[in-house]
Design a protein around this motif. Structure first.
Motif, PDB file in Angstrom:
ATOM      1  N   THR A  71     -22.731 -57.781   3.906  1.00  0.00           N
ATOM      2  CA  THR A  71     -21.728 -57.195   3.378  1.00  0.00           C
ATOM      3  C   THR A  71     -22.122 -57.581   1.856  1.00  0.00           C
ATOM      4  O   THR A  71     -22.667 -57.783   1.152  1.00  0.00           O
ATOM      5  CB  THR A  71     -20.444 -57.853   3.295  1.00  0.00           C
ATOM      6  OG1 THR A  71     -19.157 -57.383   3.014  1.00  0.00           O
ATOM      7  CG2 THR A  71     -19.962 -59.415   2.891  1.00  0.00           C
ATOM      8  N   ALA A  75     -17.703 -54.046  -0.633  1.00  0.00           N
ATOM      9  CA  ALA A  75     -17.541 -53.924   0.786  1.00  0.00           C
ATOM     10  C   ALA A  75     -16.146 -54.102   0.588  1.00  0.00           C
ATOM     11  O   ALA A  75     -15.340 -54.842   0.845  1.00  0.00           O
ATOM     12  CB  ALA A  75     -18.819 -54.435   1.341  1.00  0.00           C
ATOM     13  N   TYR A  79     -21.637 -55.598   8.474  1.00  0.00           N
ATOM     14  CA  TYR A  79     -22.264 -55.173   9.081  1.00  0.00           C
ATOM     15  C   TYR A  79     -23.107 -55.523   9.680  1.00  0.00           C
ATOM     16  O   TYR A  79     -23.848 -56.484   8.705  1.00  0.00           O
ATOM     17  CB  TYR A  79     -23.096 -54.098   8.060  1.00  0.00           C
ATOM     18  CG  TYR A  79     -22.603 -52.570   7.215  1.00  0.00           C
ATOM     19  CD1 TYR A  79     -22.726 -51.782   8.459  1.00  0.00           C
ATOM     20  CD2 TYR A  79     -21.747 -53.102   6.244  1.00  0.00           C
ATOM     21  CE1 TYR A  79     -21.510 -50.567   7.679  1.00  0.00           C
ATOM     22  CE2 TYR A  79     -20.974 -52.440   5.569  1.00  0.00           C
ATOM     23  CZ  TYR A  79     -21.331 -51.054   6.134  1.00  0.00           C
ATOM     24  OH  TYR A  79     -20.214 -50.041   5.500  1.00  0.00           O
ATOM     25  N   VAL A  90     -19.807 -51.645  12.785  1.00  0.00           N
ATOM     26  CA  VAL A  90     -19.421 -51.811  11.299  1.00  0.00           C
ATOM     27  C   VAL A  90     -17.972 -52.970  11.439  1.00  0.00           C
ATOM     28  O   VAL A  90     -17.728 -52.107  12.649  1.00  0.00           O
ATOM     29  CB  VAL A  90     -18.725 -50.261  11.345  1.00  0.00           C
ATOM     30  CG1 VAL A  90     -17.846 -50.698   9.916  1.00  0.00           C
ATOM     31  CG2 VAL A  90     -19.992 -49.400  11.276  1.00  0.00           C
ATOM     32  N   MET A 113     -27.872 -55.442   2.354  1.00  0.00           N
ATOM     33  CA  MET A 113     -26.678 -54.087   1.606  1.00  0.00           C
ATOM     34  C   MET A 113     -27.420 -54.021   0.041  1.00  0.00           C
ATOM     35  O   MET A 113     -27.334 -55.218  -0.197  1.00  0.00           O
ATOM     36  CB  MET A 113     -25.287 -54.546   1.815  1.00  0.00           C
ATOM     37  CG  MET A 113     -24.279 -53.310   1.236  1.00  0.00           C
ATOM     38  SD  MET A 113     -22.476 -53.622   1.016  1.00  0.00           S
ATOM     39  CE  MET A 113     -21.895 -53.019   2.258  1.00  0.00           C
ATOM     40  N   TRP A 119     -26.049 -48.577   0.545  1.00  0.00           N
ATOM     41  CA  TRP A 119     -27.653 -48.887   1.780  1.00  0.00           C
ATOM     42  C   TRP A 119     -27.164 -49.908   2.445  1.00  0.00           C
ATOM     43  O   TRP A 119     -27.011 -51.038   2.127  1.00  0.00           O
ATOM     44  CB  TRP A 119     -29.313 -48.381   1.461  1.00  0.00           C
ATOM     45  CG  TRP A 119     -28.840 -47.306   0.973  1.00  0.00           C
ATOM     46  CD1 TRP A 119     -29.718 -46.823  -1.138  1.00  0.00           C
ATOM     47  CD2 TRP A 119     -29.352 -45.808   1.019  1.00  0.00           C
ATOM     48  NE1 TRP A 119     -29.467 -46.111  -1.156  1.00  0.00           N
ATOM     49  CE2 TRP A 119     -29.662 -45.140   0.238  1.00  0.00           C
ATOM     50  CE3 TRP A 119     -28.894 -45.534   2.391  1.00  0.00           C
ATOM     51  CZ2 TRP A 119     -29.778 -43.946   0.737  1.00  0.00           C
ATOM     52  CZ3 TRP A 119     -29.476 -44.709   2.989  1.00  0.00           C
ATOM     53  CH2 TRP A 119     -29.943 -43.551   1.795  1.00  0.00           C
ATOM     54  N   VAL A 120     -27.115 -50.425   3.354  1.00  0.00           N
ATOM     55  CA  VAL A 120     -27.486 -50.906   4.586  1.00  0.00           C
ATOM     56  C   VAL A 120     -28.919 -50.479   4.888  1.00  0.00           C
ATOM     57  O   VAL A 120     -29.277 -50.072   5.401  1.00  0.00           O
ATOM     58  CB  VAL A 120     -26.382 -51.307   5.991  1.00  0.00           C
ATOM     59  CG1 VAL A 120     -27.431 -52.073   6.248  1.00  0.00           C
ATOM     60  CG2 VAL A 120     -25.595 -51.416   5.159  1.00  0.00           C
ATOM     61  N   THR A 135     -23.926 -45.940   3.643  1.00  0.00           N
ATOM     62  CA  THR A 135     -22.620 -47.016   4.332  1.00  0.00           C
ATOM     63  C   THR A 135     -21.397 -46.410   3.669  1.00  0.00           C
ATOM     64  O   THR A 135     -20.240 -45.887   4.564  1.00  0.00           O
ATOM     65  CB  THR A 135     -22.630 -47.961   3.459  1.00  0.00           C
ATOM     66  OG1 THR A 135     -22.301 -47.072   1.352  1.00  0.00           O
ATOM     67  CG2 THR A 135     -23.572 -49.244   3.407  1.00  0.00           C
ATOM     68  N   LYS A 138     -22.043 -43.565   7.279  1.00  0.00           N
ATOM     69  CA  LYS A 138     -22.514 -44.585   8.855  1.00  0.00           C
ATOM     70  C   LYS A 138     -22.870 -43.604   9.479  1.00  0.00           C
ATOM     71  O   LYS A 138     -23.693 -43.550  10.027  1.00  0.00           O
ATOM     72  CB  LYS A 138     -20.909 -44.117   8.956  1.00  0.00           C
ATOM     73  CG  LYS A 138     -19.419 -45.399   8.771  1.00  0.00           C
ATOM     74  CD  LYS A 138     -20.160 -46.474   7.703  1.00  0.00           C
ATOM     75  CE  LYS A 138     -19.134 -47.205   7.257  1.00  0.00           C
ATOM     76  NZ  LYS A 138     -18.411 -46.648   6.077  1.00  0.00           N
TER      77      LYS A 138
END
Length: 326
Positions: A71, A75, A79, A90, A113, A119-120, A135, A138
């Motif tokens: 996270t 955020a 994730y 999510v 993250m 981005w993740v 993010t 998704k």
């Protein structure tokens, strides 16, 4: 003084023109203690810990085998990789429940993250790749191949320029350029690199290599190893204090955490914790370290100033790691 600050304020009363407490609830909520989230591989849940009281306040159902978790400061979601379903779950932080699932490829593990929250990144074991998820949409936007086999962690540098990737069947750390979305280099280290942590200024990275029980200090600019130092037996997890002065290494077979002084890159303390310590996280004020101890089904809490264990918090079965949301 920095390390004694605690987010323990429950209410603040204001008196403006004779009115008191108008903003007490809103400000109190904003200053409440951060929550720690612990994915439990064996029970398919995420334990939620109040870091003021150090107790579990909720358990969230999260797939079958949640592992990597991420996270960010701003955020609104967690994730979490769910290995059997090849998915990134999510979790809505307000609803405290899973609201979406994103395909990652076979057997995802470590998740991180980007500093800007865009981005993740998820290490995907079978495809030897790192998946990048947007993010906002998704959606998985890229799958980046790496050289190391069976990647475990994919960690952003604090400046957001690079992702360092460790892999179980490797003797190197792979480096992805985020803008180019491809691997651009690798740095030779020891056998089975696992946890990775950066200093806040992105100048150095610390990599724990499990089979050599050794930590490698990497200069990010030159991509060279500056120093290697012996840690405990089967060193794996890495966490860096927000001020950059201490790095913590979990030692799986010793049931300890090693403390590194980054001024000298020497180990200055060793702290006993629960069985099979794994991945870790530190509170935003830098005062407490939370260590997932998989074989104890618990999280050990360490005071990062005194290097003393404060508490053992029972969680679910086989906790994999910890992330803390401010």
């Amino acid at each position: 003084m920095f390390f004694r600050l605690r987010h323990t304020i429950k209410t603040i009363s204001l008196q403006v023109l004779g009115a008191t407490g108008i903003l007490a609830f809103g400000i109190g909520a904003a200053l409440a203690a951060p929550l720690a989230y612990v994915p439990n591989e064996g029970s398919g849940t995420i334990s939620v810990i109040d870091t003021e009281k150090d107790v579990v306040v909720k358990d969230i159902k999260a797939g079958s085998k949640p592992r990597g978790i991420a996270t960010g400061k701003d955020a609104k979601a967690l994730y979490v990789s769910d290995q059997p379903h090849n998915a990134l779950l999510v979790v809505d932080l307000d609803k405290q429940q899973v609201v979406d699932s994103i395909d990652l490829g076979e057997s995802p593990e470590g998740v991180a993250m980007s500093p800007d929250g865009k981005w993740v990144a998820a290490a995907v074991e079978i495809s030897n790749a790192v998946a990048l998820v947007d993010t906002a949409t998704k959606k998985r936007m890229a799958t980046i191949k790496v050289e190391g086999k069976n990647p475990e962690h994919a960690v952003f540098s604090p400046d957001g320029k690079y992702i360092f990737v460790s892999a179980e069947e490797a003797t190197q750390v792979d480096i992805i350029d985020v803008a180019q979305q491809k691997q651009v280099a690798h740095v030779p280290v020891g056998r089975r690199p696992r946890g990775i942590g950066f200093l806040p200024d992105s100048t150095k990275a610390y990599v724990a290599c499990e089979l050599d029980s050794t930590v490698y200090v990497i200069d990010v600019a030159s991509r060279k190893v500056l120093k290697s130092l012996k840690a405990g037996n089967f060193s794996n997890g890495v966490a860096v204090r927000p001020d950059g002065k201490r790095v913590f290494i979990s030692n799986g077979k010793d049931a300890t955490v090693s403390v590194i002084d980054t001024a000298t890159n020497d180990i200055i303390a060793t702290v006993a914790v629960g069985k099979r310590p794994w991945n870790m996280a530190i509170t935003p004020d830098g005062s407490k370290l939370y260590v997932a101890t998989g074989r104890s089904n618990a999280v050990s809490v360490i005071d990062t100033q005194t290097n003393q264990k404060l508490k053992e918090i029972p969680v679910g079965e086989l906790p994999w790691g910890v992330v803390i949301h401010p």
